[in-house]
Structure formats: structure tokens, C-alpha cells
Design an enzyme around this catalytic site. Structure first.
Site, PDB file in Angstrom:
ATOM      1  N   CYS A  96     -39.892  49.312  29.615  1.00  0.00           N
ATOM      2  CA  CYS A  96     -38.824  48.449  29.071  1.00  0.00           C
ATOM      3  C   CYS A  96     -37.456  49.140  29.025  1.00  0.00           C
ATOM      4  O   CYS A  96     -36.447  48.473  28.815  1.00  0.00           O
ATOM      5  CB  CYS A  96     -39.204  47.964  27.686  1.00  0.00           C
ATOM      6  SG  CYS A  96     -40.761  47.066  27.684  1.00  0.00           S
TER       7      CYS A  96
ATOM      8  N   HIS B 243     -32.966  45.224  24.500  1.00  0.00           N
ATOM      9  CA  HIS B 243     -34.226  44.805  25.110  1.00  0.00           C
ATOM     10  C   HIS B 243     -34.857  43.720  24.232  1.00  0.00           C
ATOM     11  O   HIS B 243     -34.921  43.860  22.997  1.00  0.00           O
ATOM     12  CB  HIS B 243     -35.143  46.019  25.260  1.00  0.00           C
ATOM     13  CG  HIS B 243     -36.538  45.658  25.621  1.00  0.00           C
ATOM     14  ND1 HIS B 243     -36.821  44.787  26.650  1.00  0.00           N
ATOM     15  CD2 HIS B 243     -37.745  46.016  25.079  1.00  0.00           C
ATOM     16  CE1 HIS B 243     -38.132  44.636  26.727  1.00  0.00           C
ATOM     17  NE2 HIS B 243     -38.714  45.369  25.783  1.00  0.00           N
TER      18      HIS B 243
ATOM     19  N   ASN C 176     -41.051  38.988  26.227  1.00  0.00           N
ATOM     20  CA  ASN C 176     -40.652  40.348  26.605  1.00  0.00           C
ATOM     21  C   ASN C 176     -40.870  40.517  28.110  1.00  0.00           C
ATOM     22  O   ASN C 176     -42.015  40.586  28.566  1.00  0.00           O
ATOM     23  CB  ASN C 176     -41.496  41.342  25.792  1.00  0.00           C
ATOM     24  CG  ASN C 176     -41.215  42.791  26.151  1.00  0.00           C
ATOM     25  OD1 ASN C 176     -40.547  43.085  27.131  1.00  0.00           O
ATOM     26  ND2 ASN C 176     -41.759  43.693  25.358  1.00  0.00           N
TER      27      ASN C 176
HETATM   28  N1  ACO Z   1     -51.996  35.618  16.540  1.00  0.00           N
HETATM   29  C1  ACO Z   1     -52.500  35.599  15.285  1.00  0.00           C
HETATM   30  N2  ACO Z   1     -52.804  36.735  14.626  1.00  0.00           N
HETATM   31  C2  ACO Z   1     -52.594  37.895  15.260  1.00  0.00           C
HETATM   32  C3  ACO Z   1     -52.084  37.966  16.568  1.00  0.00           C
HETATM   33  C4  ACO Z   1     -51.775  36.767  17.216  1.00  0.00           C
HETATM   34  N3  ACO Z   1     -51.265  36.718  18.459  1.00  0.00           N
HETATM   35  N4  ACO Z   1     -51.971  39.263  16.923  1.00  0.00           N
HETATM   36  C5  ACO Z   1     -52.397  39.988  15.877  1.00  0.00           C
HETATM   37  N5  ACO Z   1     -52.777  39.165  14.871  1.00  0.00           N
HETATM   38  C6  ACO Z   1     -53.301  39.504  13.540  1.00  0.00           C
HETATM   39  C7  ACO Z   1     -53.885  40.878  13.491  1.00  0.00           C
HETATM   40  O1  ACO Z   1     -55.245  40.868  13.897  1.00  0.00           O
HETATM   41  C8  ACO Z   1     -53.747  41.193  12.013  1.00  0.00           C
HETATM   42  O2  ACO Z   1     -54.778  40.543  11.313  1.00  0.00           O
HETATM   43  P1  ACO Z   1     -55.468  41.239  10.036  1.00  0.00           P
HETATM   44  O3  ACO Z   1     -54.363  41.409   9.032  1.00  0.00           O
HETATM   45  O4  ACO Z   1     -56.518  40.259   9.644  1.00  0.00           O
HETATM   46  O5  ACO Z   1     -55.995  42.552  10.526  1.00  0.00           O
HETATM   47  C9  ACO Z   1     -52.436  40.501  11.614  1.00  0.00           C
HETATM   48  O6  ACO Z   1     -52.196  39.531  12.635  1.00  0.00           O
HETATM   49  C10 ACO Z   1     -51.239  41.445  11.560  1.00  0.00           C
HETATM   50  O7  ACO Z   1     -51.207  42.219  12.738  1.00  0.00           O
HETATM   51  P2  ACO Z   1     -50.100  43.322  12.963  1.00  0.00           P
HETATM   52  O8  ACO Z   1     -50.376  44.058  14.233  1.00  0.00           O
HETATM   53  O9  ACO Z   1     -49.963  44.125  11.710  1.00  0.00           O
HETATM   54  O10 ACO Z   1     -48.806  42.397  13.127  1.00  0.00           O
HETATM   55  P3  ACO Z   1     -47.303  42.847  13.168  1.00  0.00           P
HETATM   56  O11 ACO Z   1     -46.551  42.177  12.113  1.00  0.00           O
HETATM   57  O12 ACO Z   1     -47.168  44.332  13.304  1.00  0.00           O
HETATM   58  O13 ACO Z   1     -46.829  42.196  14.537  1.00  0.00           O
HETATM   59  C11 ACO Z   1     -46.320  42.815  16.810  1.00  0.00           C
HETATM   60  C12 ACO Z   1     -47.429  42.610  15.761  1.00  0.00           C
HETATM   61  C13 ACO Z   1     -45.639  41.501  17.036  1.00  0.00           C
HETATM   62  C14 ACO Z   1     -46.991  43.302  18.097  1.00  0.00           C
HETATM   63  C15 ACO Z   1     -45.309  43.867  16.310  1.00  0.00           C
HETATM   64  O14 ACO Z   1     -45.969  44.997  15.822  1.00  0.00           O
HETATM   65  C16 ACO Z   1     -44.334  44.278  17.385  1.00  0.00           C
HETATM   66  O15 ACO Z   1     -43.532  43.496  17.853  1.00  0.00           O
HETATM   67  N6  ACO Z   1     -44.323  45.562  17.782  1.00  0.00           N
HETATM   68  C17 ACO Z   1     -43.410  46.040  18.778  1.00  0.00           C
HETATM   69  C18 ACO Z   1     -43.842  45.682  20.159  1.00  0.00           C
HETATM   70  C19 ACO Z   1     -42.741  46.049  21.137  1.00  0.00           C
HETATM   71  O16 ACO Z   1     -41.594  46.033  20.798  1.00  0.00           O
HETATM   72  N7  ACO Z   1     -43.057  46.419  22.334  1.00  0.00           N
HETATM   73  C20 ACO Z   1     -41.929  46.769  23.210  1.00  0.00           C
HETATM   74  C21 ACO Z   1     -42.286  47.651  24.167  1.00  0.00           C
HETATM   75  S1  ACO Z   1     -43.206  46.896  25.419  1.00  0.00           S
HETATM   76  C22 ACO Z   1     -43.106  47.902  26.813  1.00  0.00           C
HETATM   77  O17 ACO Z   1     -42.461  48.913  26.829  1.00  0.00           O
HETATM   78  C23 ACO Z   1     -43.914  47.530  28.021  1.00  0.00           C
END
Ligand code: ACO
Length: 328
Positions: free
Chosen positions: A117, A255, A285
Site C-alpha cells: 500500500c 492511503h 482498499n
Molecule cells: N464482519 C463482522 N464481524 C467481523 C468481521 C466482519 N467482516 N471481521 C471481524 N469481525 C469480528 C471479529 O471476529 C471480532 O469478533 P469478536 O469480538 O467476537 O472476537 C470483532 O469483529 C472485532 O474484530 P477486530 O479485529 O477487533 O475489529 P477492528 O475494530 O480492529 O476492525 C479492521 C478490524 C477493520 C481490520 C481494523 O483493524 C483495520 O482497519 N485495521 C487496519 C487494516 C489496514 O489498514 N490495512 C492497510 C494495509 S493493507 C496492505 O498493505 C496490503
């Protein structure tokens, strides 16, 4: 000092290409255990585009053609093509060479950069350095990705985040001045790429991976924490080095991974979110393509203009991050 060492590399054209096929959050919620509500509130994403007939190089070529047309540049005048991608169809030939063939830029040297990214930021930095070193006058820098081919479509924690697309810019190292006028390309308010700050931290590389036979795998919370710390740090570095305050910047083009990351960066810089345009709601993304896609959209809609001061910031796998300061 005047001359090539303080000349600026200008962005003279932008373009983008998105696949036709739209995949909505509601459609995804019929594929995995998720909901429009969860995806929207956690990420800001509502739709993403999915490549069907398109390839990374066909989309890259379309984006490049728009950027060439807009900048009134002939393909044969391009000396260099860099494609930032982590989803190339082939290990070789590189994507940039395939784009070269599609657009007929026969005189260009071509290579790809793979920094996920952050790839577009790194590729722009490389092209700028090659232009300043001499030999390259005009360059195409393209971010193009088919992320949909790298996903496990049964893993809801990752498959809802990504989309496909391409964006491109034409860079020009020639001075703007008319014959007989003094060259102003080294002056503080001259347009062009002013500064760059790029980094990697390989020790944390395994928090975000994609292998030959393994789909994208990510510790989302670790990537989130890393992004909200390192992106503002990098922005502050380029601001400080150039005696600017965060308020001096007209537009921050980050990004497009997650709206909450962008909101957090805006808050850390004590800025209104208005200065941080975003379009991840439409495209998700798109990795290395997200910054040039947004740049092209803002340009097309006249939401950025000549003279504006921009910060472009990327972050992602590597881990990697970086920022560029650009006057349009
Ligand atoms: N739908 C419903 N529930 C979900 C989903 C989904 N798609 N995905 C995860 N959950 C659940 C999890 O299982 C968890 O459930 P639990 O509490 O029962 O265990 C709950 O939702 C919370 O999960 P978290 O992982 O804690 O959610 P978070 O608020 O951290 O959001 C996310 C996840 C959106 C991935 C976030 O962490 C994020 O955006 N991180 C950054 C990602 C990023 O920026 N990547 C960029 C680089 S990509 C590259 O370089 C190729």
C-alpha cells in the site's frame, strides 16, 4: 543554487481506471458472516470494484492513457514507467513493460516496485530522484492492483476490506519558464515534488502478509495501531523540514484503507477531516492504487488546483510508510 539539483518534478496529468463490477456490502453479507453495518462503521467501506475481464496492466494502461491525454503528453515522449503493484499477473515480464506495450511508450525504461500500500509513494520518490539525476525528463508512475485475486473469500476479517483499480500520474522534469525568463523551479512556491520521507520496519513484516499460495493475512489491530502512529509522525517530519504547519497544507491524500485511520490522523494533527478527502466508501482498499485513484478523482472534480500544497501518505505491508510534500 540553480540547475537540475533544485529543479522540481511536476505532476502534470492524472488518470484512473476502475473495473465495471461493483460488489456491495450487502452482497458480501450473503457470502460471509458480516453486515453492511459492521463494515461501514469499522472501515467506512460500502462498495468495492472487482476485476473480471480487467488485468493489472490493462487497468494501469487505461489510467496511464487518461493521464497522458490530460497532460497533452505523447506516449513516445515518456522515458520511464514505474508500476507500483503487489498483484502482477506475471513475475516477469514486469507490469510496467506490459503497460508500455499497451500505450506504445516505446522509448521508456520500465520496472515495478513492490511495497504494497506504500508502493505509489515509493515509486513517485524513485521517479523524482531519477528525473533529478538527469536522463529522464518525463515519467509515468502507476499504482495498479487486483487485490480480489489475493483474498480468501471465506475470511470475513480480510475479504471485506479490499478492491481493485488503478491510478496514474505523468511527471515532468522540464522547467516551466518561457524562453528568456528566469527559471523559478528552485523557488519555495514553485510547483512540484518538494520532499519525501519513506520508511520500512521489516521486523514487523509478518503482521501483514500475502504469499504465492497464501491469501492476504493480517493482524488488523496491529496494522491499525502502526498506521495511526507512523503516518502522523511522517507527515510531521516533512512539515517540520519545510517550515510548514499542518494548517499550511490544502489537502491530505492518504492511503484509503480505513476511514477511522484517516479520522485518527486528522485528530492527531488537530485538523478538520474536511482536509482529508476519501473515497474508500466506493472502492475499498485498492493498495498501491488508492492514492493515485483519489488524486485523479479530486483533479477531475476540480477539488484540487494549481498552487495547492498537498501531502500524500501511504502505509501498509512491510511494514512500510511514507509521505510526500507536493505543490501542484
Ligand atoms: N464482519 C463482522 N464481524 C467481523 C468481521 C466482519 N467482516 N471481521 C471481524 N469481525 C469480528 C471479529 O471476529 C471480532 O469478533 P469478536 O469480538 O467476537 O472476537 C470483532 O469483529 C472485532 O474484530 P477486530 O479485529 O477487533 O475489529 P477492528 O475494530 O480492529 O476492525 C479492521 C478490524 C477493520 C481490520 C481494523 O483493524 C483495520 O482497519 N485495521 C487496519 C487494516 C489496514 O489498514 N490495512 C492497510 C494495509 S493493507 C496492505 O498493505 C496490503
Amino acid at each position: 543554487m540553480k540547475g537540475k539539483y533544485n529543479m522540481r518534478t511536476r505532476i502534470i496529468g492524472t488518470g484512473s481506471c476502475l473495473p465495471e463490477k461493483i460488489l456491495t456490502n450487502d452482497e458480501l453479507s450473503r457470502m460471509v458472516d458480516t453486515s453492511d453495518e459492521w463494515i461501514k462503521t469499522r472501515t467506512g467501506i460500502e462498495n468495492r470494484r472487482i476485476a473480471k475481464e480487467e488485468t493489472t496492466y490493462s487497468m494501469g494502461a487505461e489510467a496511464a492513457k487518461e493521464a497522458l491525454l490530460q497532460s497533452k503528453t505523447a506516449a513516445e515522449d515518456i522515458d520511464l514507467i514505474i508500476a507500483a503493484t503487489s498483484s502482477a499477473e506475471y513475475a516477469f515480464p514486469n507490469t510496467a513493460s506490459l503497460i508500455q506495450k499497451e500505450i506504445g511508450a516505446d522509448g521508456a525504461a520500465c520496472f515495478d516496485v513492490s511495497v504494497a500500500c506504500s508502493g505509489f509513494i515509493v515509486a513517485l520518490n524513485i521517479a523524482d530522484a531519477m528525473i533529478k539525476a538527469g536522463g529522464v525528463k518525463k515519467a509515468l508512475v502507476i499504482g495498479t492492483e487486483i487485490m480480489s485475486g489475493q483474498l480468501d473469500w471465506s475470511d470475513r476479517s480480510v475479504c471485506v476490506l479490499f478492491g481493485d483499480g488503478a491510478g496514474a500520474v505523468v511527471l515532468d522534469g522540464n522547467c516551466q519558464h518561457d524562453k528568456g525568463q528566469e527559471c523559478n523551479s528552485g523557488k519555495a512556491n514553485a510547483s512540484g515534488i518538494i520532499d519525501a520521507d519513506i520508511h520500512s520496519d521489516g521486523s514487523r513484516g509478518l503482521v501483514l502478509t500475502c504469499g504465492k499460495d497464501t491469501p492476504v493475512n493480517m493482524n488488523g489491530q496491529e496494522v491499525f495501531k502502526f498506521a495511526v502512529k507512523k503516518v502522523p509522525e511522517s507527515i510531521q517530519t516533512v512539515l517540520k523540514r519545510n517550515n510548514l504547519t499542518a494548517d499550511d497544507i490544502d489537502c491530505y491524500i492518504l492511503h484509503q484503507a480505513n476511514l477511522r485511520i484517516i479520522e485518527s490522523v486528522a485528530k492527531r494533527l488537530k485538523l478538520d477531516i474536511e482536509k482529508f478527502p476519501h473515497n474508500m466508501d466506493k472502492y475499498g482498499n485498492t493498495s498501491a492504487a488508492s492514492i493515485p485513484i483519489l488524486l485523479a478523482e479530486l483533479n477531475r472534480e476540480h477539488r484540487i488546483k494549481s498552487g495547492d500544497l498537498l501531502v500524500l501518505s501511504g502505509f501498509g505491508a512491510g511494514l512500510s510508510w511514507g509521505s510526500l510534500l507536493v505543490r501542484l
